[in-house]
Each structure stands twice: as C-alpha cells, then as structure tokens.
Design an enzyme around this catalytic site. Structure first.
Site, PDB file in Angstrom:
ATOM      1  N   CYS A 141       0.828  -1.217   0.000  1.00 28.47           N
ATOM      2  CA  CYS A 141       0.000   0.000   0.000  1.00 28.47           C
ATOM      3  C   CYS A 141       0.856   1.258   0.000  1.00 28.47           C
ATOM      4  O   CYS A 141       0.622   2.194  -0.767  1.00 28.47           O
ATOM      5  CB  CYS A 141      -0.924  -0.018   1.217  1.00 28.47           C
ATOM      6  SG  CYS A 141      -0.100  -0.479   2.752  1.00 28.47           S
ATOM      7  N   HIS A 221      -2.696   5.277   6.434  1.00 30.20           N
ATOM      8  CA  HIS A 221      -1.333   5.781   6.643  1.00 30.20           C
ATOM      9  C   HIS A 221      -1.340   7.251   6.225  1.00 30.20           C
ATOM     10  O   HIS A 221      -2.186   7.671   5.421  1.00 30.20           O
ATOM     11  CB  HIS A 221      -0.329   5.082   5.724  1.00 30.20           C
ATOM     12  CG  HIS A 221      -0.251   3.596   5.863  1.00 30.20           C
ATOM     13  ND1 HIS A 221       0.119   2.965   7.022  1.00 30.20           N
ATOM     14  CD2 HIS A 221      -0.450   2.603   4.963  1.00 30.20           C
ATOM     15  CE1 HIS A 221       0.130   1.646   6.822  1.00 30.20           C
ATOM     16  NE2 HIS A 221      -0.220   1.398   5.583  1.00 30.20           N
TER      17      HIS A 221
HETATM   18  P1  NAD Z   1      -5.669 -10.839   5.993  1.00 29.31           P
HETATM   19  O1  NAD Z   1      -5.128 -11.561   7.166  1.00 29.31           O
HETATM   20  O2  NAD Z   1      -6.724  -9.806   6.205  1.00 29.31           O
HETATM   21  O3  NAD Z   1      -6.247 -11.873   4.923  1.00 29.31           O
HETATM   22  C1  NAD Z   1      -5.532 -13.005   4.549  1.00 29.31           C
HETATM   23  C2  NAD Z   1      -6.529 -14.119   4.253  1.00 29.31           C
HETATM   24  O4  NAD Z   1      -5.822 -15.273   3.850  1.00 29.31           O
HETATM   25  C3  NAD Z   1      -7.356 -14.509   5.466  1.00 29.31           C
HETATM   26  O5  NAD Z   1      -8.680 -14.709   5.010  1.00 29.31           O
HETATM   27  C4  NAD Z   1      -6.746 -15.832   5.917  1.00 29.31           C
HETATM   28  O6  NAD Z   1      -7.693 -16.669   6.532  1.00 29.31           O
HETATM   29  C5  NAD Z   1      -6.295 -16.400   4.590  1.00 29.31           C
HETATM   30  N1  NAD Z   1      -5.219 -17.395   4.674  1.00 29.31           N
HETATM   31  C6  NAD Z   1      -4.332 -17.617   5.654  1.00 29.31           C
HETATM   32  N2  NAD Z   1      -3.516 -18.642   5.325  1.00 29.31           N
HETATM   33  C7  NAD Z   1      -3.901 -19.054   4.093  1.00 29.31           C
HETATM   34  C8  NAD Z   1      -3.468 -20.082   3.224  1.00 29.31           C
HETATM   35  N3  NAD Z   1      -2.453 -20.878   3.535  1.00 29.31           N
HETATM   36  N4  NAD Z   1      -4.108 -20.227   2.037  1.00 29.31           N
HETATM   37  C9  NAD Z   1      -5.134 -19.408   1.695  1.00 29.31           C
HETATM   38  N5  NAD Z   1      -5.607 -18.443   2.495  1.00 29.31           N
HETATM   39  C10 NAD Z   1      -4.993 -18.266   3.685  1.00 29.31           C
HETATM   40  O7  NAD Z   1      -4.396 -10.204   5.253  1.00 29.31           O
HETATM   41  P2  NAD Z   1      -4.392  -8.958   4.270  1.00 29.31           P
HETATM   42  O8  NAD Z   1      -4.320  -7.717   5.097  1.00 29.31           O
HETATM   43  O9  NAD Z   1      -5.467  -9.091   3.265  1.00 29.31           O
HETATM   44  O10 NAD Z   1      -2.968  -9.118   3.603  1.00 29.31           O
HETATM   45  C11 NAD Z   1      -2.747  -9.999   2.502  1.00 29.31           C
HETATM   46  C12 NAD Z   1      -1.486  -9.576   1.785  1.00 29.31           C
HETATM   47  O11 NAD Z   1      -1.683  -8.234   1.298  1.00 29.31           O
HETATM   48  C13 NAD Z   1      -0.212  -9.521   2.615  1.00 29.31           C
HETATM   49  O12 NAD Z   1       0.897  -9.806   1.791  1.00 29.31           O
HETATM   50  C14 NAD Z   1      -0.142  -8.061   3.040  1.00 29.31           C
HETATM   51  O13 NAD Z   1       1.163  -7.653   3.353  1.00 29.31           O
HETATM   52  C15 NAD Z   1      -0.654  -7.399   1.781  1.00 29.31           C
HETATM   53  N6  NAD Z   1      -1.203  -6.068   1.987  1.00 29.31           N
HETATM   54  C16 NAD Z   1      -1.990  -5.782   3.063  1.00 29.31           C
HETATM   55  C17 NAD Z   1      -2.458  -4.494   3.244  1.00 29.31           C
HETATM   56  C18 NAD Z   1      -3.287  -4.129   4.433  1.00 29.31           C
HETATM   57  O14 NAD Z   1      -3.175  -3.022   4.923  1.00 29.31           O
HETATM   58  N7  NAD Z   1      -4.146  -4.969   4.952  1.00 29.31           N
HETATM   59  C19 NAD Z   1      -2.172  -3.509   2.303  1.00 29.31           C
HETATM   60  C20 NAD Z   1      -1.425  -3.840   1.156  1.00 29.31           C
HETATM   61  C21 NAD Z   1      -0.922  -5.125   1.025  1.00 29.31           C
END
Ligand code: NAD
Length: 341
Positions: A141, A221
């Site tokens: 992000c 942020h």
């Molecule tokens: P999150 O925890 O909200 O969602 C992740 C999902 O994946 C959950 O539903 C979880 O149950 C599932 N999961 C866990 N293990 C798994 C597996 N082995 N197989 C399939 N699904 C599985 O996380 P998020 O915030 O959506 O983040 C996901 C990615 O995006 C990360 O790399 C994070 O760094 C990136 N990201 C997050 C944000 C943010 O602010 N939330 C912003 C930009 C990028």
C-alpha cells in the site's frame, strides 16, 4: 474472452479484489479460497463466490459450520487462468510451488519479498514490464502510494531525490491483535525504513530515503513527502498535474477534510464500498513548491484498498490483454474511480 481469475486468501485485500474483479467487463471470479469457516467465508458464499478450502485438512470444519465448499484450493488453481494470492505475508511464498505445478501465473502482494517474483508492479509506473511474467508482486500500500505520485512527477519534471516520512497505522480496523494502543513508535528506528528500497523495485535508479513511524490509528497511513524536482515549476502547476491523475485525489481546500476520519466519512457518504479510498488522497493545501524545485505535500493512503485497482491491472498486464492506458481506464470506469469528481 473473459479472464478466469482465482483468488487465494479472502481477507482484507482478497475480498476487495474479488469484488473489483467481478466488476470488470472482461473478468470473472472462478472462486476464492479460505482457510477457516469464519464470517468472511460465510460472506463469500452469500456473495455467490464458489468457496474452496485452502487447507485440505480443514474441510471438515467448513462442513461442521454448514458452509458449502466448491472444492479444494488446488482445483481452484487448476481452473484459473491466473491466481491472485492475497494470503498473509510469507504464505504466498509457500504457495508458489503449487502455482508452478499447475502452470498458473500468480500475483502476490506487498507482504512477500521482492526476490520471490519476476517483477514488482505498479500500474502507473511499470505496467508493460509484467507481460508474460509467471510471478508478479503488486507492491505494498505504501509503495503503491509513493509510486503513483513519483511516476507523475518523474514524467513531467524529472525527480532528483525523494524524502518521505511514513506515519503508519498500527493495524487495520479489524486487526484486534495489533498496536500500539497508546504510543508513538519510530518503526523501524533505523533509517532508512524498508519502504525506500521497495520503491526502488519499481524505480531502480531513484534516489529515495524513507523514515517509518507507527501510531495508534487504523484508518489510513499518512505520508509527509518532500521531492526535489529536476525541472523548475511552481505550486499551481504541480497541483494541476496531480489533479489530472485518475488515481490521485487532490482534496479541495473547501471540503474541510482535516484528517483520515473525515476522509473515510466522505468515502462512505460517496457510496464507496466499505468506505474504500482507492486513490492517494493528497491535501491540496499542502502542495507547496519552494525555490522552484522543492515540492512538499501530505497524502493519506488507505492501506486496505489502494492496491485493489493495481491487482486488477496486473491481471491484464501479465496476460497481455490491454496496454496501460486501456487497462487503467477500464478498471477505473468499472470501479467508479474519481472520488470528489
Ligand atoms: P488478511 O489476514 O486480512 O487476509 C488473509 C486471508 O488469507 C485470510 O482470510 C486468511 O484466513 C487467509 N489465509 C491464511 N492462510 C492461508 C493459506 N495458507 N491459504 C489461503 N488463504 C490463507 O491479510 P491482508 O491484510 O489481506 O494481507 C494480505 C497480503 O496483502 C499480505 O501480503 C499483506 O502484506 C498485503 N497487503 C496488506 C495491506 C493491508 O493493509 N491490509 C495492504 C497492502 C498489502
């Protein structure tokens, strides 16, 4: 031809990407995969997304919760033309072998290391580099927010150096385990933070230093940015340039949006799903050019959603079904980009 997209991981980013992909005229969600039968799994089914178990040993848990599964994640990967991996940081790396086994190109998120992939991606900055890539990372992000801004400035004036302080939210609104609760942390305390090098995965030659902090907030942020430009310009000219970028929302002075709270309120009032702000929100009054080449501004980055349109564009970029301009226009139109316009 409709692009068949699978989404592995249906959390903060995954559920938003699923909705955004579904909104595209040239794409279809073939299914989403989830590890646990929680409220998001229920919502996936309620929203008619075929649900796949991400961990085969947990199929029973879904049965017990009365949540219907379409199958297991490997079937989803096999049936997808491309997979968007939106699992937590580090899990994408574990999934890489599965995508390779089924010869399915994959998009990963910013929590994965840059060296996991062939290319790190930001639509505005390096769209064409992703064509044909097996493994592509949509940058984080914060890196997305910085890259969109830098790309516009670089194209128009050239950029000598960027210095940015990133005041980061402690966690997303639903992350009850995150903090700090009542503290302000230099994070990392060492300089530079990892964000500058991450921006270099998009702009390899850019001179950039970033400093990170973490505060007890969940909404967005906030970046304090200083850019030394190559060509001389003035405040009005920069403002006009930024206002012309579809994924930059220059907050008009009269709106009275004094922080992330009112920004999110405005997004909700505007009918944005989940109150999402897909654009960088740049405070118009903060845009200031000193001495002809020193630009200063503040921008808010809605961490839960700014990468969503980038994932949609990365799908077309990898599969080579549209060029940068076409893809960004199509994504923006389907989503309703252009807050306040
Ligand atoms: P999150 O925890 O909200 O969602 C992740 C999902 O994946 C959950 O539903 C979880 O149950 C599932 N999961 C866990 N293990 C798994 C597996 N082995 N197989 C399939 N699904 C599985 O996380 P998020 O915030 O959506 O983040 C996901 C990615 O995006 C990360 O790399 C994070 O760094 C990136 N990201 C997050 C944000 C943010 O602010 N939330 C912003 C930009 C990028």
């Amino acid at each position: 031809m409709t692009i068949e997209v699978g989404i592995n991981g249906y959390g903060t980013i995954g559920k938003r990407v699923a909705d955004a992909v579904r909104a595209q005229p040239d794409m279809e969600v073939v299914g989403v995969a989830k590890t646990r039968p929680n409220f998001e799994a229920e919502q996936a089914v309620a929203n008619d997304f075929p649900l796949y178990a991400a961990v085969p040993e947990r199929v029973e848990q879904f049965d017990e919760a009365g949540i219907e599964l379409a199958g297991e994640v490997e079937e989803l990967v096999q049936n997808s033309e491309i997979v968007v991996d939106t699992t937590p940081s580090g899990i994408g790396a574990e999934n890489k072998a599965m995508y390779e086994e089924y010869d399915t190109p994959a998009l990963y998120q910013g929590g994965e290391d840059a060296d996991l992939v062939d290319v790190s991606f930001n639509a505005r900055s390096n769209f064409a580099e992703a064509e044909g890539a097996d493994h592509t990372r949509v940058v984080s992000c914060n890196t997305t927010g910085l890259s969109r801004l830098i790309a516009a400035l670089e194209d128009e004036y050239g950029v000598e150096k960027v210095r940015a302080t990133l005041v980061r939210r402690g966690g997303d609104p639903a992350q009850s385990s995150r903090g700090p609760i009542n503290d302000t942390l230099p994070d990392p305390v060492t300089i530079p933070s990892h964000h500058g090098p991450d921006v270099n995965t998009i702009f390899p030659d850019l001179d950039i230093d970033t400093l990170g902090m973490k505060v007890p907030a969940t909404l967005t942020h906030t970046h304090s940015v200083n850019v030394e430009l190559t060509d001389e310009t003035d405040t009005e000219d920069v403002r006009e340039l930024l206002e012309g970028e579809s994924r930059l929302f220059v907050i008009p002075d009269h709106m009275g949006i004094d922080g992330s709270g009112k920004l999110k309120e405005f997004a909700l009032d505007s009918g944005r799903p989940r109150g999402d702000v897909w654009e960088n929100a740049i405070w118009g009054e903060s845009i200031t050019v000193e001495g002809g080449d020193e630009l200063y501004l503040f921008q808010a980055i809605h961490q839960e959603s700014d990468v969503v349109p980038e994932n949609v564009d990365a799908i077309r970029a990898v599969l080579g079904t549209a060029d940068r301009r076409e893809s960004i226009e199509r994504t923006d139109e389907a989503l309703g980009m252009g807050l306040g316009r």
